[in-house]
Design a protein around this motif. Structure first.
Motif, PDB file in Angstrom:
ATOM      1  N   GLY A  34       1.096  -1.315  -0.447  1.00 49.55           N
ATOM      2  CA  GLY A  34      -0.251   0.107  -0.396  1.00 49.55           C
ATOM      3  C   GLY A  34       0.947   1.245   0.460  1.00 49.55           C
ATOM      4  O   GLY A  34       0.297   2.878  -0.588  1.00 49.55           O
ATOM      5  N   GLY A  35       2.292   0.896   0.866  1.00 49.22           N
ATOM      6  CA  GLY A  35       2.743   2.307   0.812  1.00 49.22           C
ATOM      7  C   GLY A  35       3.636   2.476  -0.566  1.00 49.22           C
ATOM      8  O   GLY A  35       3.679   3.682  -1.073  1.00 49.22           O
ATOM      9  N   VAL A  36       3.805   2.025  -1.207  1.00 45.95           N
ATOM     10  CA  VAL A  36       4.685   1.933  -2.840  1.00 45.95           C
ATOM     11  C   VAL A  36       2.983   2.149  -3.331  1.00 45.95           C
ATOM     12  O   VAL A  36       3.448   3.014  -4.454  1.00 45.95           O
ATOM     13  CB  VAL A  36       4.517   0.095  -3.692  1.00 45.95           C
ATOM     14  CG1 VAL A  36       5.998   0.472  -4.961  1.00 45.95           C
ATOM     15  CG2 VAL A  36       5.998  -0.446  -2.214  1.00 45.95           C
ATOM     16  N   ALA A  37       2.107   1.433  -3.221  1.00 47.12           N
ATOM     17  CA  ALA A  37       0.948   2.205  -3.772  1.00 47.12           C
ATOM     18  C   ALA A  37       0.713   3.706  -4.107  1.00 47.12           C
ATOM     19  O   ALA A  37       0.349   4.383  -4.691  1.00 47.12           O
ATOM     20  CB  ALA A  37      -0.654   1.544  -3.940  1.00 47.12           C
ATOM     21  N   LEU A  38       0.965   4.405  -2.210  1.00 42.02           N
ATOM     22  CA  LEU A  38       0.721   5.381  -2.595  1.00 42.02           C
ATOM     23  C   LEU A  38       1.856   6.412  -3.059  1.00 42.02           C
ATOM     24  O   LEU A  38       2.012   7.659  -3.930  1.00 42.02           O
ATOM     25  CB  LEU A  38       0.953   6.682  -1.100  1.00 42.02           C
ATOM     26  CG  LEU A  38      -0.456   5.837  -0.553  1.00 42.02           C
ATOM     27  CD1 LEU A  38      -0.376   5.929   1.162  1.00 42.02           C
ATOM     28  CD2 LEU A  38      -1.826   6.395  -0.822  1.00 42.02           C
ATOM     29  N   MET A  39       2.820   5.356  -3.404  1.00 46.54           N
ATOM     30  CA  MET A  39       4.019   6.472  -2.936  1.00 46.54           C
ATOM     31  C   MET A  39       4.851   6.901  -5.277  1.00 46.54           C
ATOM     32  O   MET A  39       4.568   7.837  -5.682  1.00 46.54           O
ATOM     33  CB  MET A  39       5.916   5.905  -3.431  1.00 46.54           C
ATOM     34  CG  MET A  39       6.074   6.048  -1.746  1.00 46.54           C
ATOM     35  SD  MET A  39       7.158   5.039  -1.269  1.00 46.54           S
ATOM     36  CE  MET A  39       8.739   5.812  -2.443  1.00 46.54           C
TER      37      MET A  39
END
Length: 211
Positions: free
Chosen positions: A142-147
């Motif tokens: 999810g963090g990568v998807a927000l980045m």
């Protein structure tokens, strides 16, 4: 800058969580711990495995494609604050995945062998949630998807969440209830599934009978 950082984090995450962890596990136990895509896997368990593959490959391809300028993030979701939150989540989720895997010790597996019996781990991170590895993986993905919220990475994140839900609810929990009926029920009544105190097993839950 953000796409390159995201790609680096994705590579580190996948290499440590799947490659390095399997090598270390084999060195310590003589077994890689891999049980996924074994012969005879069918139904929703197979679907979960395929979704996991889509998630892993999709995240890597999506991160690489954006770093190379082949695909761009959706402007609606591209905001410095969201990207900062995403980077923080990824930086917590990536080492969190490794820490939760280590906490499982010799019981760590990728996938489930229904004929195998491993010890039930309820200490350390497993005192907070029943599936800390998956919690950390969702946080990292999810963090990568927000980045870098491009369509490929977002699709991979959705695939990962779906795979985890299928794997935990329809494969792993029935297996643990069969192998550790009383102890897992007691554990599940007190500890949440992915988030502390959320998704605890109900008192009326019953373990399936051994076949």
């Amino acid at each position: 800058m953000m796409p390159v950082l995201a790609l680096i984090l994705v590579v580190v995450w996948l290499v440590t969580a799947f490659g390095v962890r399997a090598i270390v596990h084999r060195a310590r136990t003589g077994d890689t711990g891999w049980r996924g895509f074994r012969k005879g896997v069918q139904g929703l368990e197979r679907v979960a495995g395929l979704l996991f593959l889509v998630a892993v490959v999709g995240t890597l391809i999506g991160a690489a494609a954006e770093a190379l300028g082949w695909v761009g993030s959706l402007r609606l979701l591209q905001h410095p604050v969201l990207q900062g939150i995403g980077a923080l989540a990824a930086l917590v989720g990536i080492p969190g995945t490794w820490a939760a895997q280590v906490a499982m010790g010799a019981s760590w597996r990728v996938g489930v062998d229904p004929d195998e019996r491993t010890d039930l781990v309820v200490s350390g991170l497993f005192q907070l949630v029943r599936n800390p590895i998956f919690t950390a993986m969702i946080l990292a993905s999810g963090g990568v998807a927000l980045m870098i919220p491009n369509p490929i990475v977002l699709t991979a994140f959705i695939a990962l969440v779906a795979a985890i839900e299928l794997q935990v609810r329809l494969v792993e929990e029935p297996y643990l209830l069969r192998v550790h009926p009383e102890s897992y029920l007691d554990y599940g009544r007190q500890v949440g599934r992915f988030v502390p105190r959320v998704g605890r097993l109900k008192m009326a839950a019953k373990a399936p009978r051994p076949h």
